[in-house]
Design an enzyme around this catalytic site. Sequence first.
Site, PDB file in Angstrom:
ATOM      1  N   TRP A  10      -8.375 -11.602   4.192  1.00  0.00           N
ATOM      2  CA  TRP A  10      -8.123 -11.964   5.600  1.00  0.00           C
ATOM      3  C   TRP A  10      -8.941 -13.160   6.081  1.00  0.00           C
ATOM      4  O   TRP A  10      -9.180 -13.311   7.288  1.00  0.00           O
ATOM      5  CB  TRP A  10      -8.376 -10.750   6.515  1.00  0.00           C
ATOM      6  CG  TRP A  10      -8.003  -9.451   5.902  1.00  0.00           C
ATOM      7  CD1 TRP A  10      -6.758  -9.104   5.448  1.00  0.00           C
ATOM      8  CD2 TRP A  10      -8.859  -8.325   5.634  1.00  0.00           C
ATOM      9  NE1 TRP A  10      -6.797  -7.842   4.925  1.00  0.00           N
ATOM     10  CE2 TRP A  10      -8.058  -7.343   5.034  1.00  0.00           C
ATOM     11  CE3 TRP A  10     -10.216  -8.065   5.856  1.00  0.00           C
ATOM     12  CZ2 TRP A  10      -8.569  -6.099   4.626  1.00  0.00           C
ATOM     13  CZ3 TRP A  10     -10.740  -6.837   5.462  1.00  0.00           C
ATOM     14  CH2 TRP A  10      -9.913  -5.869   4.859  1.00  0.00           C
ATOM     15  N   GLY A  11      -9.404 -14.007   5.149  1.00  0.00           N
ATOM     16  CA  GLY A  11     -10.181 -15.178   5.562  1.00  0.00           C
ATOM     17  C   GLY A  11     -11.583 -14.817   6.011  1.00  0.00           C
ATOM     18  O   GLY A  11     -12.266 -15.643   6.629  1.00  0.00           O
ATOM     19  N   ARG A  29      -5.208 -14.974   1.517  1.00  0.00           N
ATOM     20  CA  ARG A  29      -4.998 -14.870   2.958  1.00  0.00           C
ATOM     21  C   ARG A  29      -6.089 -15.654   3.681  1.00  0.00           C
ATOM     22  O   ARG A  29      -7.264 -15.595   3.310  1.00  0.00           O
ATOM     23  CB  ARG A  29      -5.006 -13.397   3.361  1.00  0.00           C
ATOM     24  CG  ARG A  29      -3.725 -12.659   2.968  1.00  0.00           C
ATOM     25  CD  ARG A  29      -2.664 -12.827   4.033  1.00  0.00           C
ATOM     26  NE  ARG A  29      -3.165 -12.217   5.250  1.00  0.00           N
ATOM     27  CZ  ARG A  29      -3.097 -10.909   5.503  1.00  0.00           C
ATOM     28  NH1 ARG A  29      -2.504 -10.088   4.662  1.00  0.00           N
ATOM     29  NH2 ARG A  29      -3.592 -10.424   6.626  1.00  0.00           N
ATOM     30  N   ASP A  43       0.828  -1.209   0.000  1.00  0.00           N
ATOM     31  CA  ASP A  43       0.000   0.000   0.000  1.00  0.00           C
ATOM     32  C   ASP A  43       0.863   1.260   0.000  1.00  0.00           C
ATOM     33  O   ASP A  43       2.013   1.257   0.449  1.00  0.00           O
ATOM     34  CB  ASP A  43      -0.888  -0.031   1.257  1.00  0.00           C
ATOM     35  CG  ASP A  43      -2.188   0.740   1.076  1.00  0.00           C
ATOM     36  OD1 ASP A  43      -2.314   1.490   0.095  1.00  0.00           O
ATOM     37  OD2 ASP A  43      -3.071   0.568   1.933  1.00  0.00           O
ATOM     38  N   LYS A  94      -1.284  -8.045  -5.473  1.00  0.00           N
ATOM     39  CA  LYS A  94      -2.011  -8.339  -4.234  1.00  0.00           C
ATOM     40  C   LYS A  94      -3.229  -7.423  -4.195  1.00  0.00           C
ATOM     41  O   LYS A  94      -3.089  -6.206  -4.338  1.00  0.00           O
ATOM     42  CB  LYS A  94      -1.082  -8.079  -3.044  1.00  0.00           C
ATOM     43  CG  LYS A  94      -1.777  -8.073  -1.676  1.00  0.00           C
ATOM     44  CD  LYS A  94      -0.727  -7.906  -0.574  1.00  0.00           C
ATOM     45  CE  LYS A  94      -1.359  -7.647   0.787  1.00  0.00           C
ATOM     46  NZ  LYS A  94      -0.319  -7.466   1.831  1.00  0.00           N
ATOM     47  N   ASP A 129      -3.972  -9.806   9.879  1.00  0.00           N
ATOM     48  CA  ASP A 129      -2.553  -9.464   9.701  1.00  0.00           C
ATOM     49  C   ASP A 129      -1.666 -10.079  10.781  1.00  0.00           C
ATOM     50  O   ASP A 129      -2.013 -10.094  11.960  1.00  0.00           O
ATOM     51  CB  ASP A 129      -2.373  -7.944   9.732  1.00  0.00           C
ATOM     52  CG  ASP A 129      -2.915  -7.281   8.478  1.00  0.00           C
ATOM     53  OD1 ASP A 129      -3.525  -7.973   7.638  1.00  0.00           O
ATOM     54  OD2 ASP A 129      -2.729  -6.059   8.347  1.00  0.00           O
ATOM     55  N   ASP A 175      -6.335  -6.194  -1.919  1.00  0.00           N
ATOM     56  CA  ASP A 175      -6.816  -6.117  -0.533  1.00  0.00           C
ATOM     57  C   ASP A 175      -8.341  -5.961  -0.503  1.00  0.00           C
ATOM     58  O   ASP A 175      -8.998  -5.929  -1.551  1.00  0.00           O
ATOM     59  CB  ASP A 175      -6.118  -4.913   0.143  1.00  0.00           C
ATOM     60  CG  ASP A 175      -5.792  -5.172   1.604  1.00  0.00           C
ATOM     61  OD1 ASP A 175      -6.449  -6.021   2.230  1.00  0.00           O
ATOM     62  OD2 ASP A 175      -4.891  -4.483   2.136  1.00  0.00           O
TER      63      ASP A 175
HETATM   64  C1  GLA Z   1      -4.163  -4.838   5.084  1.00  0.00           C
HETATM   65  C2  GLA Z   1      -3.409  -6.077   4.616  1.00  0.00           C
HETATM   66  C3  GLA Z   1      -1.936  -5.903   4.904  1.00  0.00           C
HETATM   67  C4  GLA Z   1      -1.415  -4.652   4.206  1.00  0.00           C
HETATM   68  C5  GLA Z   1      -2.222  -3.441   4.643  1.00  0.00           C
HETATM   69  C6  GLA Z   1      -1.869  -2.207   3.823  1.00  0.00           C
HETATM   70  O1  GLA Z   1      -4.116  -4.710   6.474  1.00  0.00           O
HETATM   71  O2  GLA Z   1      -3.904  -7.228   5.230  1.00  0.00           O
HETATM   72  O3  GLA Z   1      -1.206  -7.034   4.476  1.00  0.00           O
HETATM   73  O4  GLA Z   1      -1.507  -4.838   2.815  1.00  0.00           O
HETATM   74  O5  GLA Z   1      -3.621  -3.667   4.486  1.00  0.00           O
HETATM   75  O6  GLA Z   1      -2.629  -1.104   4.160  1.00  0.00           O
END
Ligand code: GLA
Length: 394
Positions: free
Chosen positions: A192-193, A209, A82, A156, A213, A158
Amino acid sequence: MHSRLAKPLLAALLVAPVVAPGPGRPSRAALDNGLARTPPMGWNSWNHFGCNVSEQLIKETTDAIAASGMRDAGYRYVVIDDCWEVARDAAGALVADSTRFPHGIKALADYVHAKGLGFGIYTDAGTYTCQRRPGTYGHEEQDARTFAAWGVDYVKEDWCHAEGLDAPTQYAKFRDALAKAGRPIVFSICEWGSNQPWEWAPQIGNLWRTTGDIQDKWASMISLLDLSSQHASVARPGAWNDPDMLEVGNGGMTDDEYRAHFSLWAIMAAPLMAGNDVRSMSAATRDILTNPELIAVDQDSLGVQGMLVREGPPELQVWAKPLKDGARAVALLNRGDSAAKVTARFDRLGLRTDSATVRDLWARADRGAFRREYAATVPAHGVTMLRVTPIRAK
Ligand code: GLA
């Protein structure tokens, strides 16, 4: 009536729902980009640098990945997370931060390619990224074309600011946009699952994912092991569970803990995305990240995610991953606070013989031939990582 269906047919129905793609509806065809036949390896800026990314950082990191031996060990993608993007231009195209990336993203990708590495970038399926930069929602095809034109090899995507959106639909839209853009690009799904991605993501992305995190702490790392390993059965070449990027070398764990982190990610056939400052890493960190025998476990071409095969006292566990040549990679994991003996019984590893040779992959030493079991004293918060090769009866 399911029991009447032949098993292969039932399996085919379960993995390939027959839904005709309608206008504007993403196709349900499986992802077929031929990429990530083994778990992706590389480096990503987020865990260590957060928003503090720049052209200079990416170039210096690229140089360090080449010079440190990481590239030769298999690390391939250099990924900016990001904060690289600041706006869209009048035509709607994504615009990079011109102070931090004065020569633009294409020139940076060229630099990375010239060092024999792949280049990766980040976006978000919603309206904004997690750090409130422009998201890809409504610009799927345009962004995919932009990334392809820049020479991107890995994306990637998000899931922030995606309220009300359907994750499988949005991610399939971007999968199709990437395919249409015509450049082979590894697709990393990052929700994030939170929408059961193990049920749909194997058809859409190369990795997804499974968890929130990671934090650079033992308890966080171990909790991701427990979560991600619940979905081991869906991992396969081209499609991997992602328990998040590595924290090895970031300072919040001991080297024993980092060796355990790296071992467990290898046992899980997890993507190995380093997340440290590789320009200034210690020799110990470099040796963990580049251990060829550990990397071989992660990258084994059979592509099976290892599983928990024995739990004694709850803090002492044995994890095993079948390898292409019939051997097993085995992690003796001590989750407790003091050193303890952990025993791997060969019958629990699924070996057909009761005799096997054992090699210790961190000590880089053959331990000899053993019958029925092998035991080792494992440090607190540590792993002894083994390769157990059955001795075939003559
Ligand atoms: C989320 C993702 C992280 C990262 C941040 C960036 O939290 O899960 O891996 O990419 O955003 O803002």
